[in-house]
Enzyme design. Structure first.
Site, mmCIF file in Angstrom:
data_model
loop_
_atom_site.group_PDB
_atom_site.id
_atom_site.type_symbol
_atom_site.label_atom_id
_atom_site.label_comp_id
_atom_site.label_asym_id
_atom_site.label_seq_id
_atom_site.Cartn_x
_atom_site.Cartn_y
_atom_site.Cartn_z
ATOM 1 N N GLY A 1 8.825 -0.412 -0.764
ATOM 2 C CA GLY A 1 9.266 -1.584 0.002
ATOM 3 C C GLY A 1 9.728 -1.298 1.415
ATOM 4 O O GLY A 1 10.408 -2.128 2.019
ATOM 5 N N TYR B 1 -24.848 17.608 7.339
ATOM 6 C CA TYR B 1 -24.035 16.677 8.115
ATOM 7 C C TYR B 1 -22.729 17.379 8.482
ATOM 8 O O TYR B 1 -22.155 18.104 7.671
ATOM 9 C CB TYR B 1 -23.733 15.418 7.301
ATOM 10 C CG TYR B 1 -22.930 14.388 8.059
ATOM 11 C CD1 TYR B 1 -23.574 13.371 8.772
ATOM 12 C CD2 TYR B 1 -21.535 14.426 8.067
ATOM 13 C CE1 TYR B 1 -22.844 12.413 9.477
ATOM 14 C CE2 TYR B 1 -20.804 13.475 8.784
ATOM 15 C CZ TYR B 1 -21.460 12.480 9.476
ATOM 16 O OH TYR B 1 -20.730 11.541 10.172
ATOM 17 N N HIS C 1 -3.435 3.791 -2.328
ATOM 18 C CA HIS C 1 -3.575 2.436 -2.866
ATOM 19 C C HIS C 1 -3.358 1.460 -1.715
ATOM 20 O O HIS C 1 -2.390 1.581 -0.974
ATOM 21 C CB HIS C 1 -2.541 2.198 -3.968
ATOM 22 C CG HIS C 1 -2.461 0.772 -4.405
ATOM 23 N ND1 HIS C 1 -3.573 0.056 -4.825
ATOM 24 C CD2 HIS C 1 -1.417 -0.106 -4.475
ATOM 25 C CE1 HIS C 1 -3.198 -1.178 -5.150
ATOM 26 N NE2 HIS C 1 -1.910 -1.298 -4.939
ATOM 27 N N ASP D 1 -23.748 7.345 1.416
ATOM 28 C CA ASP D 1 -23.159 8.508 2.102
ATOM 29 C C ASP D 1 -21.850 8.951 1.443
ATOM 30 O O ASP D 1 -21.415 10.084 1.643
ATOM 31 C CB ASP D 1 -22.834 8.153 3.562
ATOM 32 C CG ASP D 1 -24.034 8.273 4.489
ATOM 33 O OD1 ASP D 1 -24.980 9.005 4.158
ATOM 34 O OD2 ASP D 1 -24.022 7.620 5.555
ATOM 35 N N GLY E 1 0.818 -1.200 0.000
ATOM 36 C CA GLY E 1 0.000 0.000 0.000
ATOM 37 C C GLY E 1 0.855 1.255 0.000
ATOM 38 O O GLY E 1 2.061 1.203 0.319
ATOM 39 N N HIS F 1 -6.366 -6.481 -9.285
ATOM 40 C CA HIS F 1 -5.318 -5.792 -8.537
ATOM 41 C C HIS F 1 -5.849 -5.335 -7.168
ATOM 42 O O HIS F 1 -5.628 -6.003 -6.172
ATOM 43 C CB HIS F 1 -4.790 -4.632 -9.377
ATOM 44 C CG HIS F 1 -3.563 -3.979 -8.835
ATOM 45 N ND1 HIS F 1 -2.689 -3.267 -9.610
ATOM 46 C CD2 HIS F 1 -3.064 -3.926 -7.590
ATOM 47 C CE1 HIS F 1 -1.705 -2.806 -8.849
ATOM 48 N NE2 HIS F 1 -1.915 -3.192 -7.628
ATOM 49 N N HIS G 1 -4.133 -2.890 -0.208
ATOM 50 C CA HIS G 1 -4.507 -4.274 -0.534
ATOM 51 C C HIS G 1 -5.517 -4.769 0.497
ATOM 52 O O HIS G 1 -5.446 -5.919 0.935
ATOM 53 C CB HIS G 1 -3.276 -5.182 -0.550
ATOM 54 C CG HIS G 1 -2.367 -4.951 -1.709
ATOM 55 N ND1 HIS G 1 -2.135 -5.901 -2.678
ATOM 56 C CD2 HIS G 1 -1.626 -3.878 -2.076
ATOM 57 C CE1 HIS G 1 -1.290 -5.428 -3.582
ATOM 58 N NE2 HIS G 1 -0.955 -4.198 -3.233
#
Lengths: 231, 231, 231, 231
Positions: free
Chosen positions: C47, C229, C96, C121, C29, C171, C98
């Protein structure tokens, strides 16, 4: 004579990842760390809770299965680790867990297909072995479990430095890697992959596998000659 | 006269495993610890939250159901524990939880088949009782729940020192063991087994059971005369 | 010359939400934070484990993909972020992950229908892209992943300031927002939506979508011109 | 003039159970605490994260919806709470969450059948409302949601002091109780019940309901005139 302190510490720290990552409860599961030069590996003692574990309690065993350091009895799965170190040249750590999704796929007796890039980043289709024969179980259960893994890889033509995980039918996952930490990393990755594939097939049972060119791309960008993942 | 301090502490510590292991929320579930010589057991007080529990709050009850120590009302399931101590000679602890996967199998009214070695390490097929009859519920619900468990074991020819867990139909799991800690260990193991079988049958609904020779091997290496698991 | 301290801190804090919210394990991620005026974004290094992350380790990249600050290699998904900043005018953060349920829907190749107000929402039906072509994968995988997302939005006539999440087939999820924190908020929301829809369709496979007037009402009360809201 | 300190503290503490029990993320969900004598209730402010919440930030509203204490805007669901306090005489707290299993049953538009004693201990079959009409949504969405709940109870002949939970179709759960703490307890119980029934029907889709005499027994031993659960 060596007391294998570094090796035992590596094994201890990798074992402690099992409860931290939710891969097994109580005393279940085990990790070993291999020293190729010395021809020995340090492994979790049998039936000891993770709460009570320390580097002092690790057991060091040689490739004939003889205890060379430590007062406790090694993991009952020691002979499986031993066969893997003998069969898969170049590996430096082995992990066995009872993580629930990986165990479920092993109990279902099914290979885990590559349905996504999370899987492709780390592995090919993950094979599930056949059941051990009655003869093998009676002869030397844990050693024959190791042989079953090695033979499954041989018959499938798989490279154990490339695909570093397998499911033993009706039992659970075994993973390995260049060191103990990597082997337990693969155990956590395998659980995550097995969970995602489980969910995927519940959403879409007719799901087909990921195209080969995407699988290859993800493997190559992380592990190929032109890899550009990581530092 | 004894204040049953050790017994109450054992019961308290085993009860605290219930929230720690995620086996029930709020006040649900209960563990008791049995002293065979004294003929009494210490049990969780009824409706007290785990956050408010202490060894001082445990209730000690004899095998006629009379409170011999403590100011609180004992668990509403006390009579079920009592019948199990009377029926299953040699056990030293009983646990009841509402853990979700075990409760779901109990609600589904299904026996839990042995599909893997995690299960075989600890138990045979786990039976689910029938529903209690209306007559039994009206007569003495909790006591008859204990009788239902004992009768189910008798009719199936099961040994309660070998198989230490059962599902009560529409209700949930009861487990036991040589002491209170072992009984709650079995409750956590049962939840893990029920979770794995649930996942397994979702992956492969036509799954068959593990071969008997593997089931036997796993039981024997952990509990048989030549057991080599643990220290 | 700027050291982009604030931008790097925003990116760092948003990245740390990924493990905190259970959206990915280990190094998986990535989140980036965009400074529109400077034309640069700060992104997670490739990494690096979340345990080892700091604002000092973020990498700052311009919209040509050139590193303008930092010693580490940026996320392998950097080019996908870059294309999104170029294509979706007005966004200030991209995430991004997983996360398992979102990844499963992406692996199943299915759009996520609006079955409840939790979804309404925050979003419309969440599209899942097609697989990238072999040509696109070989040419420039990550950049083409960004193009695929942008083209999918264009062909569906979706407004990226209104619908701020997508699934890339096989993906996983990409989400964005007005800043990095909002983009990772959308990643957590997407996981929750995907989990709820998964459960819903297991309970009732023939479930139909929520009536349009309820979907609209929930969107409008939170994001419309008369929104009431929040503070 | 009162500053409603005790009422606000009750509301604050009950609201904090929502993240603690995993019943909603970020700002979602809300609990209110009602003071019948004063004719006011304290409720969570709209769109404020649980990390930022305090008793000082609660908003106190009367039964005409007028703010009588506090500087923030009350929960957007305030009118639903208000209608429930007006319609269900004797309740002292209301909770709304987005807990995933309860939300999934609401999204599936299904009543939750009584399949086990965990459910029978707390509730009858849990109804799911119909969708609100377009007219009702346009007129006064949150107020009409309250009316829908009250009318569903009336048409089913349910007693809101006995059955203290409902699912609003396509939306999620509303629960209540004699005070705010009880209402959020019911929200956690409802999530646990919905999870167990979900698992049960996956194991055994043809499952029938628990016999009425067991359902009644469990309700009576906990809530009946001769109740013997608790202290």
């Amino acid at each position: 004579m060596s007391d294998y302190k570094t090796l035992r510490e590596q094994a201890f720290e990798a074992n402690m990842e099992i409860p931290k990552r939710g891969l097994a409860i109580y005393t279940w599961g085990n990790v070993s760390a291999f020293d190729k030069t010395a021809g020995v590996f340090a492994i979790k003692p049998s039936g000891v809770s993770y709460d009570d574990l320390s580097a002092e309690k690790m057991v060091v065993v040689d490739l004939e299965g003889k205890i060379v350091w430590g007062n406790l009895r090694p993991s009952s799965d020691t002979d499986t680790h031993l066969v893997l170190y003998k069969s898969f040249s170049g590996i430096g750590g082995v992990t066995h867990t009872h993580s629930p999704f990986a165990a479920a796929w092993a109990q279902a007796g099914k290979n885990v297909p590559v349905l996504g890039t999370t899987h492709a980043d780390h592995a090919e289709e993950i094979p599930c072995t056949k059941f051990l024969t009655e003869e093998a179980v009676k002869k030397a259960y844990e050693l024959e479990t190791g042989n079953l893994i090695a033979e499954t890889f041989k018959s499938l033509g798989k490279n154990p430095l490339h695909l570093q995980m397998i499911l033993v039918a009706g039992h659970g996952p075994f993973t390995w890697g260049s060191d103990a930490a990597k082997s337990v990393y693969h155990a956590a990755v395998l659980e995550e992959i097995c969970k995602m594939v489980y969910f995927t097939l519940q959403i879409n049972p007719d799901n087909s596998v990921l195209p080969a060119y995407i699988i290859n791309k993800h493997w190559e960008r992380k592990h190929g000659s032109g890899a550009y993942y990581g530092q």
